[in-house]
Design a protein around this motif. Structure first.
Motif, PDB file in Angstrom:
ATOM      1  N   ALA A  36      -9.194  71.748 153.132  1.00 33.57           N
ATOM      2  CA  ALA A  36      -9.055  72.920 153.994  1.00 33.57           C
ATOM      3  C   ALA A  36      -7.994  73.861 153.429  1.00 33.57           C
ATOM      4  CB  ALA A  36      -8.693  72.490 155.412  1.00 33.57           C
ATOM      5  N   LEU A  37      -6.972  73.280 152.827  1.00 38.11           N
ATOM      6  CA  LEU A  37      -5.974  74.049 152.085  1.00 38.11           C
ATOM      7  C   LEU A  37      -6.091  73.632 150.628  1.00 38.11           C
ATOM      8  CD1 LEU A  37      -2.853  73.829 154.435  1.00 38.11           C
ATOM      9  CD2 LEU A  37      -4.147  75.896 153.878  1.00 38.11           C
ATOM     10  N   ARG A  38      -6.269  74.612 149.726  1.00 37.72           N
ATOM     11  CA  ARG A  38      -6.494  74.313 148.326  1.00 37.72           C
ATOM     12  C   ARG A  38      -5.319  74.776 147.470  1.00 37.72           C
ATOM     13  NH1 ARG A  38     -12.897  76.099 147.656  1.00 37.72           N
ATOM     14  NH2 ARG A  38     -13.716  74.670 149.267  1.00 37.72           N
ATOM     15  N   PRO A  39      -5.195  74.206 146.271  1.00 32.22           N
ATOM     16  CA  PRO A  39      -4.116  74.653 145.369  1.00 32.22           C
ATOM     17  C   PRO A  39      -4.114  76.166 145.197  1.00 32.22           C
ATOM     18  CG  PRO A  39      -5.170  72.699 144.489  1.00 32.22           C
ATOM     19  CD  PRO A  39      -5.985  73.113 145.689  1.00 32.22           C
ATOM     20  N   GLY A  40      -2.945  76.748 145.352  1.00 28.21           N
ATOM     21  CA  GLY A  40      -2.802  78.199 145.244  1.00 28.21           C
ATOM     22  C   GLY A  40      -2.847  78.911 146.575  1.00 28.21           C
ATOM     23  N   ASP A  41      -3.365  78.236 147.617  1.00 25.53           N
ATOM     24  CA  ASP A  41      -3.412  78.861 148.937  1.00 25.53           C
ATOM     25  C   ASP A  41      -2.010  79.079 149.481  1.00 25.53           C
ATOM     26  OD1 ASP A  41      -6.133  78.913 148.916  1.00 25.53           O
ATOM     27  OD2 ASP A  41      -6.426  77.310 150.385  1.00 25.53           O
ATOM     28  N   ARG A  42      -1.828  80.203 150.145  1.00 23.64           N
ATOM     29  CA  ARG A  42      -0.552  80.502 150.792  1.00 23.64           C
ATOM     30  C   ARG A  42      -0.633  80.088 152.250  1.00 23.64           C
ATOM     31  NH1 ARG A  42       1.723  84.568 153.858  1.00 23.64           N
ATOM     32  NH2 ARG A  42       3.909  85.075 153.421  1.00 23.64           N
ATOM     33  N   LEU A  43       0.354  79.319 152.692  1.00 24.60           N
ATOM     34  CA  LEU A  43       0.400  78.928 154.092  1.00 24.60           C
ATOM     35  C   LEU A  43       0.732  80.149 154.948  1.00 24.60           C
ATOM     36  CD1 LEU A  43       0.497  76.105 152.760  1.00 24.60           C
ATOM     37  CD2 LEU A  43       2.146  75.437 154.524  1.00 24.60           C
ATOM     38  N   PRO A  44       0.337  80.154 156.214  1.00 33.17           N
ATOM     39  CA  PRO A  44       0.750  81.250 157.098  1.00 33.17           C
ATOM     40  C   PRO A  44       2.266  81.380 157.113  1.00 33.17           C
ATOM     41  CG  PRO A  44      -0.923  79.893 158.149  1.00 33.17           C
ATOM     42  CD  PRO A  44      -0.526  79.161 156.905  1.00 33.17           C
ATOM     43  N   ARG A  65      10.128  71.198 153.941  1.00 29.15           N
ATOM     44  CA  ARG A  65      11.083  70.638 152.975  1.00 29.15           C
ATOM     45  C   ARG A  65      10.598  69.280 152.463  1.00 29.15           C
ATOM     46  NH1 ARG A  65      14.982  67.138 152.267  1.00 29.15           N
ATOM     47  NH2 ARG A  65      14.660  66.203 154.303  1.00 29.15           N
ATOM     48  N   LYS A  66      10.071  68.453 153.360  1.00 27.48           N
ATOM     49  CA  LYS A  66       9.552  67.145 152.954  1.00 27.48           C
ATOM     50  C   LYS A  66       8.407  67.305 151.955  1.00 27.48           C
ATOM     51  CE  LYS A  66      10.567  65.101 157.511  1.00 27.48           C
ATOM     52  NZ  LYS A  66      11.520  64.051 157.154  1.00 27.48           N
ATOM     53  N   LEU A  67       7.480  68.210 152.253  1.00 28.42           N
ATOM     54  CA  LEU A  67       6.328  68.415 151.372  1.00 28.42           C
ATOM     55  C   LEU A  67       6.754  69.030 150.042  1.00 28.42           C
ATOM     56  CD1 LEU A  67       3.637  69.667 153.925  1.00 28.42           C
ATOM     57  CD2 LEU A  67       3.917  67.373 152.963  1.00 28.42           C
ATOM     58  N   HIS A  68       7.782  69.877 150.084  1.00 28.70           N
ATOM     59  CA  HIS A  68       8.320  70.447 148.847  1.00 28.70           C
ATOM     60  C   HIS A  68       8.916  69.338 147.976  1.00 28.70           C
ATOM     61  CE1 HIS A  68      10.281  73.304 146.164  1.00 28.70           C
ATOM     62  NE2 HIS A  68      11.412  72.642 146.341  1.00 28.70           N
ATOM     63  N   THR A  69       9.636  68.409 148.592  1.00 26.26           N
ATOM     64  CA  THR A  69      10.220  67.278 147.879  1.00 26.26           C
ATOM     65  C   THR A  69       9.142  66.452 147.190  1.00 26.26           C
ATOM     66  OG1 THR A  69      12.101  67.113 149.380  1.00 26.26           O
ATOM     67  CG2 THR A  69      11.529  65.130 148.162  1.00 26.26           C
ATOM     68  N   LEU A  70       8.023  66.293 147.862  1.00 28.83           N
ATOM     69  CA  LEU A  70       6.928  65.496 147.322  1.00 28.83           C
ATOM     70  C   LEU A  70       6.094  66.246 146.290  1.00 28.83           C
ATOM     71  CD1 LEU A  70       5.759  63.837 150.639  1.00 28.83           C
ATOM     72  CD2 LEU A  70       7.044  62.764 148.808  1.00 28.83           C
ATOM     73  N   GLY A  71       6.410  67.509 146.050  1.00 28.74           N
ATOM     74  CA  GLY A  71       5.654  68.278 145.081  1.00 28.74           C
ATOM     75  C   GLY A  71       4.316  68.770 145.590  1.00 28.74           C
ATOM     76  N   VAL A  72       4.125  68.736 146.910  1.00 20.50           N
ATOM     77  CA  VAL A  72       2.847  69.141 147.498  1.00 20.50           C
ATOM     78  C   VAL A  72       2.773  70.650 147.658  1.00 20.50           C
ATOM     79  CG1 VAL A  72       1.363  68.939 149.545  1.00 20.50           C
ATOM     80  CG2 VAL A  72       2.574  66.928 148.676  1.00 20.50           C
ATOM     81  N   VAL A  73       3.888  71.266 148.035  1.00 17.68           N
ATOM     82  CA  VAL A  73       3.918  72.713 148.194  1.00 17.68           C
ATOM     83  C   VAL A  73       5.065  73.284 147.383  1.00 17.68           C
ATOM     84  CG1 VAL A  73       2.937  72.584 150.529  1.00 17.68           C
ATOM     85  CG2 VAL A  73       5.426  72.691 150.233  1.00 17.68           C
ATOM     86  N   GLU A  74       4.985  74.576 147.130  1.00 17.47           N
ATOM     87  CA  GLU A  74       6.052  75.290 146.431  1.00 17.47           C
ATOM     88  C   GLU A  74       6.514  76.444 147.305  1.00 17.47           C
ATOM     89  OE1 GLU A  74       6.961  77.556 142.167  1.00 17.47           O
ATOM     90  OE2 GLU A  74       4.936  76.834 142.654  1.00 17.47           O
ATOM     91  N   VAL A  75       7.818  76.521 147.532  1.00 21.83           N
ATOM     92  CA  VAL A  75       8.392  77.585 148.347  1.00 21.83           C
ATOM     93  C   VAL A  75       8.928  78.662 147.411  1.00 21.83           C
ATOM     94  CG1 VAL A  75      10.098  78.188 150.091  1.00 21.83           C
ATOM     95  CG2 VAL A  75       9.005  75.929 150.151  1.00 21.83           C
ATOM     96  N   VAL A  76       8.339  79.848 147.482  1.00 18.58           N
ATOM     97  CA  VAL A  76       8.751  80.965 146.637  1.00 18.58           C
ATOM     98  C   VAL A  76       9.546  81.940 147.501  1.00 18.58           C
ATOM     99  CG1 VAL A  76       7.985  82.830 145.126  1.00 18.58           C
ATOM    100  CG2 VAL A  76       6.665  80.696 145.250  1.00 18.58           C
ATOM    101  N   HIS A  85      -0.532  73.453 142.463  1.00 17.92           N
ATOM    102  CA  HIS A  85      -1.482  72.890 141.499  1.00 17.92           C
ATOM    103  C   HIS A  85      -0.780  71.679 140.877  1.00 17.92           C
ATOM    104  CE1 HIS A  85      -4.362  76.272 141.492  1.00 17.92           C
ATOM    105  NE2 HIS A  85      -3.300  77.006 141.749  1.00 17.92           N
ATOM    106  N   ARG A  86      -1.253  70.516 141.153  1.00 18.66           N
ATOM    107  CA  ARG A  86      -0.556  69.306 140.711  1.00 18.66           C
ATOM    108  C   ARG A  86      -1.272  68.728 139.483  1.00 18.66           C
ATOM    109  NH1 ARG A  86       0.199  65.729 145.945  1.00 18.66           N
ATOM    110  NH2 ARG A  86       1.799  64.741 144.695  1.00 18.66           N
ATOM    111  N   THR A  87      -1.083  69.395 138.350  1.00 17.54           N
ATOM    112  CA  THR A  87      -1.769  68.958 137.139  1.00 17.54           C
ATOM    113  C   THR A  87      -0.828  68.249 136.166  1.00 17.54           C
ATOM    114  OG1 THR A  87      -1.379  71.129 136.164  1.00 17.54           O
ATOM    115  CG2 THR A  87      -3.473  70.796 137.292  1.00 17.54           C
ATOM    116  N   GLU A  88       0.441  68.609 136.177  1.00 16.14           N
ATOM    117  CA  GLU A  88       1.370  68.030 135.224  1.00 16.14           C
ATOM    118  C   GLU A  88       1.921  66.707 135.754  1.00 16.14           C
ATOM    119  OE1 GLU A  88       3.819  70.444 138.049  1.00 16.14           O
ATOM    120  OE2 GLU A  88       1.873  70.584 137.068  1.00 16.14           O
ATOM    121  N   PRO A  89       2.271  65.751 134.861  1.00 14.50           N
ATOM    122  CA  PRO A  89       2.853  64.494 135.317  1.00 14.50           C
ATOM    123  C   PRO A  89       4.224  64.743 135.933  1.00 14.50           C
ATOM    124  CG  PRO A  89       3.005  64.670 132.923  1.00 14.50           C
ATOM    125  CD  PRO A  89       2.153  65.825 133.399  1.00 14.50           C
ATOM    126  N   GLU A  90       4.543  64.113 137.040  1.00 15.40           N
ATOM    127  CA  GLU A  90       5.798  64.310 137.749  1.00 15.40           C
ATOM    128  C   GLU A  90       6.368  62.957 138.163  1.00 15.40           C
ATOM    129  OE1 GLU A  90       4.896  66.626 141.121  1.00 15.40           O
ATOM    130  OE2 GLU A  90       4.315  68.404 139.998  1.00 15.40           O
TER     131      GLU A  90
END
Length: 264
Positions: A36-44, A65-76, A85-90
């Motif tokens: 429902a939410l895809r890589p690159g999508d902006r949250l409301p 903050r939790k999701l940012h820590t897990l690498g799920v979202v990026e806060v700009v 986009h979770r393509t690189e090894p982390e």
């Protein structure tokens, strides 16, 4: 003897209550996993998302903050929050798995560590010499230099030395020996948390706050910085372990606010 006299009373265990930020994080993660939410999508926007979820903005921020820590979202900053986009090894997947399995054990170590560093903070503000303060400052600089070089092993060692220098400034040999006994148990924890993305932004300012307060002999300020630092690390483990399994797999680990309330 009647049956009423011999009957063993039922003992009810308190029901676990999942903190609201964890519930929010789990819901957003489910939407990402479902597509429902895809890589690159902006949250409301934060106000709009809080309105849709019918939650407070502080709880929403903690969930993000939790999701940012897990690498799920990026806060700009200035633009919003995006699904990554979770393509690189982390290091995140390893950290998440480790947190889910080792969280309760490391929680005990961290709670003891907070107690020891709080005691050392007050004593250091009374007993530290200028040489002690210079030593803490030097260790902070070394840690920052290690961060710029990106060497995780050196980063772990210099972080250990920052905190050990504060303990030594308390000039209590027994306190130092107890603390040093904990250091090997924290090595793996340090390696996992210091490898997280943007760890320097979340954790390193606490070192500077601790040093600044020590220079002023401000015991309350040093204690506050210490608790905020360790509680933030503690919170990373708790958040990762919770989100991985969709439940409170981290057992009796306390949430960030409770840690702050009980140690300050």
């Amino acid at each position: 003897m009647s049956s009423e006299q011999t009957r063993v009373p039922v003992r009810y265990e308190p029901l676990a209550r999942t903190p609201l930020p964890d519930v929010i994080a789990e819901q957003l993660l489910a939407e990402i996993d479902s597509g429902a939410l895809r890589p690159g999508d902006r949250l409301p926007s934060e106000p709009e998302l809080a309105r849709q979820l019918q939650v407070g903005r502080s709880s929403l921020r903690e969930a993000i903050r939790k999701l940012h820590t897990l690498g799920v979202v990026e806060v700009v900053r200035g633009r919003g929050t995006y699904v990554r986009h979770r393509t690189e090894p982390e290091p995140t997947p390893q950290f998440v798995h480790w947190s889910a399995t080792q969280g309760p054990a490391i929680a005990e170590v961290l709670e003891v560590r907070i107690g020891l560093e709080l005691a050392a903070s007050g004593l250091a503000c009374v007993r530290a010499t200028q040489a002690d303060i210079d030593e803490v400052a030097a260790r902070c600089r070394e840690h920052e230099a290690a961060r710029r070089k990106g060497d995780l092993a050196v980063l772990v060692r210099t972080d250990e030395q920052v905190h050990e220098s504060l303990i030594r400034a308390a000039h209590n040999n027994l306190l130092l020996q107890v603390y040093l006994a904990l250091v090997p148990q924290m090595a793996e924890f340090r390696a996992h948390t210091l490898a997280l993305q943007h760890a320097d932004e979340r954790f390193d300012p606490h070192h500077q706050a601790m040093l600044a307060a020590l220079v002023k002999r401000d015991a309350a300020g040093v204690r506050k910085a210490v608790v905020q630092h360790v509680a933030a690390l503690y919170g990373e483990v708790r958040a990762a372990g919770t989100v991985e399994t969709g439940r409170r797999s981290v057992g009796q680990m306390l949430d960030f606010a409770t840690i702050l309330a009980n140690f300050t």
